[in-house]
Write an enzyme that holds these catalytic residues in place. Structure first.
Site, PDB file in Angstrom:
ATOM      1  N   ASP A   1     -34.331   5.372  -6.861  1.00  0.00           N
ATOM      2  CA  ASP A   1     -34.577   4.105  -6.168  1.00  0.00           C
ATOM      3  C   ASP A   1     -33.336   3.255  -6.431  1.00  0.00           C
ATOM      4  OD1 ASP A   1     -35.331   1.608  -5.297  1.00  0.00           O
ATOM      5  OD2 ASP A   1     -37.082   1.429  -6.614  1.00  0.00           O
TER       6      ASP A   1
ATOM      7  N   LYS B   1     -25.995  -3.854  -2.856  1.00  0.00           N
ATOM      8  CA  LYS B   1     -26.736  -3.176  -1.781  1.00  0.00           C
ATOM      9  C   LYS B   1     -26.723  -3.999  -0.489  1.00  0.00           C
ATOM     10  CE  LYS B   1     -31.309  -1.088  -1.117  1.00  0.00           C
ATOM     11  NZ  LYS B   1     -32.556  -0.791  -1.860  1.00  0.00           N
TER      12      LYS B   1
ATOM     13  N   GLU C   1     -37.930   3.620   1.528  1.00  0.00           N
ATOM     14  CA  GLU C   1     -38.630   3.185   0.320  1.00  0.00           C
ATOM     15  C   GLU C   1     -40.152   3.102   0.487  1.00  0.00           C
ATOM     16  OE1 GLU C   1     -36.427  -0.367  -0.462  1.00  0.00           O
ATOM     17  OE2 GLU C   1     -34.653   0.765  -1.042  1.00  0.00           O
TER      18      GLU C   1
ATOM     19  N   ASP D   1     -43.246  -4.468   0.615  1.00  0.00           N
ATOM     20  CA  ASP D   1     -42.238  -4.285  -0.434  1.00  0.00           C
ATOM     21  C   ASP D   1     -41.341  -5.511  -0.525  1.00  0.00           C
ATOM     22  OD1 ASP D   1     -40.076  -3.637  -2.038  1.00  0.00           O
ATOM     23  OD2 ASP D   1     -39.696  -1.684  -1.113  1.00  0.00           O
TER      24      ASP D   1
HETATM   25  P1  ADP Z   1     -35.025  -4.245  -5.749  1.00  0.00           P
HETATM   26  O1  ADP Z   1     -35.812  -3.200  -5.064  1.00  0.00           O
HETATM   27  O2  ADP Z   1     -34.437  -5.238  -4.810  1.00  0.00           O
HETATM   28  O3  ADP Z   1     -34.048  -3.715  -6.718  1.00  0.00           O
HETATM   29  P2  ADP Z   1     -37.135  -4.737  -7.632  1.00  0.00           P
HETATM   30  O4  ADP Z   1     -38.281  -4.072  -7.000  1.00  0.00           O
HETATM   31  O5  ADP Z   1     -36.578  -4.124  -8.861  1.00  0.00           O
HETATM   32  O6  ADP Z   1     -36.031  -5.091  -6.583  1.00  0.00           O
HETATM   33  O7  ADP Z   1     -37.550  -6.218  -7.939  1.00  0.00           O
HETATM   34  C1  ADP Z   1     -36.658  -7.086  -8.506  1.00  0.00           C
HETATM   35  C2  ADP Z   1     -37.171  -8.480  -8.360  1.00  0.00           C
HETATM   36  O8  ADP Z   1     -38.448  -8.574  -8.971  1.00  0.00           O
HETATM   37  C3  ADP Z   1     -36.268  -9.478  -9.027  1.00  0.00           C
HETATM   38  O9  ADP Z   1     -36.107 -10.604  -8.182  1.00  0.00           O
HETATM   39  C4  ADP Z   1     -37.032  -9.820 -10.276  1.00  0.00           C
HETATM   40  O10 ADP Z   1     -36.737 -11.114 -10.729  1.00  0.00           O
HETATM   41  C5  ADP Z   1     -38.461  -9.718  -9.790  1.00  0.00           C
HETATM   42  N1  ADP Z   1     -39.396  -9.533 -10.866  1.00  0.00           N
HETATM   43  C6  ADP Z   1     -39.406  -8.563 -11.803  1.00  0.00           C
HETATM   44  N2  ADP Z   1     -40.403  -8.754 -12.664  1.00  0.00           N
HETATM   45  C7  ADP Z   1     -41.033  -9.884 -12.282  1.00  0.00           C
HETATM   46  C8  ADP Z   1     -42.144 -10.620 -12.775  1.00  0.00           C
HETATM   47  N3  ADP Z   1     -42.798 -10.258 -13.867  1.00  0.00           N
HETATM   48  N4  ADP Z   1     -42.501 -11.747 -12.119  1.00  0.00           N
HETATM   49  C9  ADP Z   1     -41.837 -12.140 -11.017  1.00  0.00           C
HETATM   50  N5  ADP Z   1     -40.795 -11.491 -10.489  1.00  0.00           N
HETATM   51  C10 ADP Z   1     -40.386 -10.384 -11.124  1.00  0.00           C
HETATM   52 MG    MG Z   2     -37.049  -1.931  -4.402  1.00  0.00          MG
END
Ligand code: ADP
Ligand code: MG
Length: 621
Positions: A25, A86, A185, A207
């Site tokens: 991912d 990205k 995804e 998502d």
């Molecule tokens: P991506 O697919 O874009 O890499 P992710 O699925 O890893 O993203 O999500 C990342 C986002 O989720 C970030 O903006 C992060 O701050 C947020 N995030 C992660 N944990 C939490 C949480 N406990 N509460 C709120 N937001 C969160």
């Molecule tokens: Mg993601």
């Protein structure tokens, strides 16, 4: 049922034949790598036990740091520390400028199509930055699995266009990975959930990650996932929540918009920490260091945070509505809603999504790892570790594909949101007597006129045997393979003469362009129908006039001067009419010409029959 077969744990091939495969991912914010071990997908941690790798790369003079250490250095070394890369994958410099002013690093000016970011280690492209993240994941996986990876599946947002997908594939190659396939995804998430639930029916995958939002409507049927429709926003995510908080702090603390990169990075980091804290707490304390050496203290309640992000969550519901409409399903038909992405941990997001779909969304698989797990399952199958458990994944094409026909009109051959792979054929014919070549122009878009659609490519079909207009049978086949690659072939059926091209339908199209094209097609639907009708009548008039001209040249002697004069008068009138825009009048003009030429046509037919019969015995026929 494919899905049942792959859900059986421990059905792998002999251990010595087992190929190491992984699912990646590659997130905007965080990246993960997972692998199927003893029939179960699990994410692989680094030496410190962290599963999630921040998608951040720091370029130092003689080393490259990836992940947590790079993220920590971001505030101190903003220009050399690259995050959210990205967002730039497969984009041109202009697209990137449009993405807004939250990036602190400097892009190299120049006319190169690929943007490059200035760092102390030299200029780097988004593909190179991405490949560093992938390399780091590869090392981690190989250390943890104890061998070389034979292949990987990398996930991409469903909305990624060909350029973005290609850039992702290139990053994989650059990292020394064998990219078996790119997978959407949301589809990966559905694969992960499908294993646990074995559900059938319509599923919505919501998502919301750090930088992108995707909604996909999937249908799970007899073990096959079909992506019915996708929509989203490639510039909306948890980063925007952070930014909303940062803006609020700036207002409260009197920090100006033109503040330093340093200050901005610190603010974003603190805003993000506050946001994540508010997922479980009702209030978050803020202690902001200011550039002038002092600091600002305050607190943010969950209630106020909800207000700040409410418009952003609302913005995700528009694509949800559109995707449902495209899929032709009603919210009541959606059986389950799968939550993916770290931002779906935010309680307010869950509440709004629940209200929209009128049901509690599924959150039982960790929303951060669900995509990597699904990708790992798919990679395991593609690497050949399953005897016969082939999971068929279907995608859709984002815009209709068609052909230019006479009068600058587009004839749709495959309409948008058709699942791929797909092949559709349509028969066309020649316009003129004795026509031996045909120019074929493939287009993409929803509008009726060629000038409003996007040209994909042209090719010519030569060697059509000379025949009267309308007699040749040219079968044009559009084929889109599983990777979204379009090939168009044309074949003249009586001679078997063939010609073709391969085109990438969405190459270079940004999501915004796709959206604009769709919006335009809806706004202009009525205009388009009117202009299509006009063009059709104009083409018809032209055809009739040409046929008449040819007939007069061949058999003009069948008419008296007066008769000929009368027909030519009606023809002249039609020529005038077809220059105008009165559809009705052109139609009437064509009928009038048909009528005035009836007798002429009858005489010609008699003449032709006599000619054909000359020298032959009737019994021969
Ligand atoms: P991506 O697919 O874009 O890499 P992710 O699925 O890893 O993203 O999500 C990342 C986002 O989720 C970030 O903006 C992060 O701050 C947020 N995030 C992660 N944990 C939490 C949480 N406990 N509460 C709120 N937001 C969160
Ligand atoms: Mg993601």
């Amino acid at each position: 049922m494919a899905l049942l077969q792959i859900s059986e744990p421990g059905q792998s091939t002999n251990p010595h034949e087992h190929r190491l495969a992984a699912g990646i991912d590659l997130g905007t914010t965080n990246s993960l790598i997972a692998s199927v071990k003893s029939g179960l997908a699990e994410t692989l941690p680094d030496e410190q036990g962290n599963h999630s790798l921040p998608s951040v790369v720091r370029y130092c003079e003689n080393e490259i740091i990836v992940g947590e250490a790079a993220k920590l250095a971001a505030a101190d070394d903003p220009l050399n520390t690259i995050s959210s890369v990205k967002r730039y994958m497969g984009r041109g410099l202009n697209d990137i400028k449009e993405l807004g002013g939250r990036r602190p690093y400097e892009f190299a000016d120049g006319d190169s199509a690929v943007p490059r970011i200035h760092t102390v280690a030299g200029d780097v492209s988004p593909v190179e930055v991405s490949s560093e993240i992938l390399k780091s994941l590869k090392e981690r996986a190989e250390a943890s699995l104890g061998g070389t990876l034979s292949g990987v599946v990398i996930t991409v947002p469903a909305y990624f266009d060909d350029a973005q997908r290609q850039a992702t594939k290139d990053a994989g190659k650059l990292a020394g990975l064998n990219v078996l396939r790119l997978l959407n995804e949301p589809t990966a998430a559905a694969v992960a959930y499908g294993l646990d639930k074995q559900a059938e029916g319509v599923i919505a995958v919501y998502d919301l990650g750090g930088g992108t939002f995707d909604i996909s409507i999937l249908r799970l049927n007899k073990g096959v996932f079909e992506v019915m429709a996708t929509a989203g926003d490639t510039a909306l995510g948890g980063d925007d929540f952070d930014y909303a908080i940062a803006k609020w702090i700036m207002d409260e603390a009197g920090i100006h918009d033109d503040t330093s990169h340093h200050q901005m990075r610190r603010l974003m980091r603190d805003a993000c920490a506050a946001k994540e804290a508010l997922t479980s707490a009702d209030v978050a304390a803020l202690n902001i260091e200011l550039d002038n050496g002092t600091s600002w203290h305050g607190e943010l309640t969950r209630e106020l945070f909800n207000q700040l992000i409410s418009p952003l969550i609302q913005k995700t519901l528009l694509p949800c509505r559109r995707a449902l409409r495209d899929a032709g399903v009603d919210t009541t038909e959606v059986q389950s809603v799968v939550m993916v992405g770290g931002s779906t941990r935010v309680p307010h997001v869950r509440d709004k999504v629940a209200a929209f779909f009128q049901q509690q969304p599924l959150t039982d698989i960790n929303p951060d790892t669900v995509v990597a797990m699904g990708a790992a399952i798919q990679a395991d199958i593609l690497a050949g570790n399953k005897a016969d458990g082939d999971l068929l994944l279907l995608d859709v094409i984002p815009l209709s594909l068609g052909l230019e026909t006479m009068g600058g009109l587009v004839e749709k051959v495959i309409s948008r949101n058709t699942t791929i792979p797909v092949a559709r054929a349509q028969d066309f014919t020649t316009f003129k007597d004795g026509q031996t070549a045909m120019s074929i122009h493939a287009l993409q878009g929803e509008r009726e006129l060629v000038s409003d659609c996007r040209s994909l490519g042209r090719f010519a079909l030569h060697g059509i045997p000379p025949m009267v207009a309308g007699a040749a049978r040219i079968r044009v086949t559009f084929q889109v393979d599983a990777d979204g690659l379009l090939s168009v072939t044309a074949r003249e059926e009586t001679t078997g003469v063939e010609s073709g091209i391969e085109v990438k339908p969405s190459y270079g199209l940004t999501d915004t362009e796709i959206e604009t094209m769709l919006r335009d097609s809806i706004e202009h639907a009525e205009d388009d129908v009117a202009s299509r009708m006009l063009r059709e009548q104009q083409v018809e008039a032209e055809r009739v006039l040409e046929a008449l001209e040819a007939a007069l040249a061949d058999d003009g002697d069948l008419l008296s001067a007066a008769e000929r004069n009368e027909i030519e008068l009606v023809a002249k009138k039609l020529i005038e009419l077809s220059k105008g825009s009165d559809v009705r009048a052109i139609k009437d003009g064509i009928s009038a010409l048909d009528k005035s030429a009836t007798e002429f046509v009858a005489r010609r037919m008699d003449g032709n029959i006599k000619k054909a019969l000359a020298g032959h015995n009737v019994n021969e026929f």
